[in-house]
Design a protein around this motif. Sequence first.
Motif, PDB file in Angstrom:
ATOM      1  N   VAL A 128      -6.183   5.490   0.850  1.00 31.47           N
ATOM      2  CA  VAL A 128      -5.037   6.386   0.964  1.00 31.47           C
ATOM      3  C   VAL A 128      -4.226   5.883   2.146  1.00 31.47           C
ATOM      4  CG1 VAL A 128      -6.316   8.067   2.400  1.00 31.47           C
ATOM      5  CG2 VAL A 128      -4.234   8.762   1.213  1.00 31.47           C
ATOM      6  N   GLU A 129      -2.930   5.773   1.941  1.00 33.03           N
ATOM      7  CA  GLU A 129      -2.038   5.219   2.961  1.00 33.03           C
ATOM      8  C   GLU A 129      -0.900   6.189   3.236  1.00 33.03           C
ATOM      9  OE1 GLU A 129       0.284   1.862   1.717  1.00 33.03           O
ATOM     10  OE2 GLU A 129       0.318   1.030   3.756  1.00 33.03           O
ATOM     11  N   LEU A 130      -0.681   6.477   4.501  1.00 27.65           N
ATOM     12  CA  LEU A 130       0.434   7.320   4.925  1.00 27.65           C
ATOM     13  C   LEU A 130       1.506   6.425   5.534  1.00 27.65           C
ATOM     14  CD1 LEU A 130      -1.956   9.327   4.667  1.00 27.65           C
ATOM     15  CD2 LEU A 130      -1.067  10.508   6.685  1.00 27.65           C
ATOM     16  N   ALA A 132       6.173   6.335   6.352  1.00 25.99           N
ATOM     17  CA  ALA A 132       7.317   7.196   6.641  1.00 25.99           C
ATOM     18  C   ALA A 132       7.844   7.900   5.397  1.00 25.99           C
ATOM     19  CB  ALA A 132       8.432   6.379   7.290  1.00 25.99           C
ATOM     20  N   ASP A 133       7.605   7.327   4.217  1.00 26.05           N
ATOM     21  CA  ASP A 133       8.137   7.895   2.983  1.00 26.05           C
ATOM     22  C   ASP A 133       7.210   8.917   2.331  1.00 26.05           C
ATOM     23  OD1 ASP A 133      10.453   6.304   3.150  1.00 26.05           O
ATOM     24  OD2 ASP A 133       9.373   4.606   2.278  1.00 26.05           O
ATOM     25  N   GLY A 134       5.914   8.744   2.510  1.00 24.21           N
ATOM     26  CA  GLY A 134       5.004   9.671   1.859  1.00 24.21           C
ATOM     27  C   GLY A 134       3.572   9.186   1.887  1.00 24.21           C
ATOM     28  N   VAL A 135       2.813   9.584   0.877  1.00 23.93           N
ATOM     29  CA  VAL A 135       1.383   9.273   0.784  1.00 23.93           C
ATOM     30  C   VAL A 135       1.147   8.479  -0.491  1.00 23.93           C
ATOM     31  CG1 VAL A 135      -0.948  10.225   0.639  1.00 23.93           C
ATOM     32  CG2 VAL A 135       0.790  11.395   2.021  1.00 23.93           C
ATOM     33  N   ARG A 136       0.450   7.362  -0.348  1.00 20.57           N
ATOM     34  CA  ARG A 136       0.067   6.565  -1.515  1.00 20.57           C
ATOM     35  C   ARG A 136      -1.441   6.603  -1.663  1.00 20.57           C
ATOM     36  NH1 ARG A 136       0.485  -0.018  -2.474  1.00 20.57           N
ATOM     37  NH2 ARG A 136      -0.303   0.002  -4.624  1.00 20.57           N
TER      38      ARG A 136
END
Length: 249
Positions: A128-130, A132-136
């Motif tokens: 899971v990657e956070l 500036a645009d959101g969460v992937r």
Amino acid sequence: MLQSKPRIWLIVRSVLGLAVAAVLVYGSVPLMFESTWRAGGLGLSMAICIVTFTTYAWFNRNSSKIGSAVLSRVRGSTVRYERWGLLWRCVVVASVALMTAFTLWFLVPLWATFYVSLALRSVRNGWVELDADGVRHRGWSFDMRAPWDCIRTVQIENRTVRTRHGFWLVRYQCVVLKPEIVLPEPGHNTARLWRIEKMPLFAVELDCRRFDVHPVVLQEWIAFYLHNPKMRFELGTDAAAERLAAIAL
């Protein structure tokens, strides 16, 4: 809060599996040196299957790690799945393929496609990657993203599902990122045949069994950046990892 499966039951299950496997090995090894080597090979492969299936639960439960202990699987604002879940799944598939080779041998190529998917990276360890645009969220066999503006809450939810053959119930926890209505960009499965992790349809659900981080720590970390957009400049840097390690229970 859902409690982890008691350690005593994991031990009992593993010991029983090893005991049954030992009996199979004892009866199968002599057959390998006789004309009935095929029956001996089947017995040994069944023993391996039993051991892998009964020990898999050790690698399929929530982590209790907090503090600096979580950093081994964290790079900046990316938290990777723990190592053993997918690795042991590979061992389970290999053991079933080996047993199939002594019975329905023509199905072995079907099991081999799992390793083709691994080589092509359509099945891979997730994260899971956070940013500036959101969460992937990249799962074992799917990929999805949720913009910050669409996420309403981040909370821990309990899940109870019945195994594919209906023999027992599996209880686990998810950190769920719920959108206002639905996600504007639905996720997509990256594997056609081996969809070994179910992709959620209407939210981002982080299965806590996959991460080597305490569920509450993971939930509070994501919630912090959801509710404090001015701090998102940390994302992608070591400051985000340090913030995760600093969360105390």
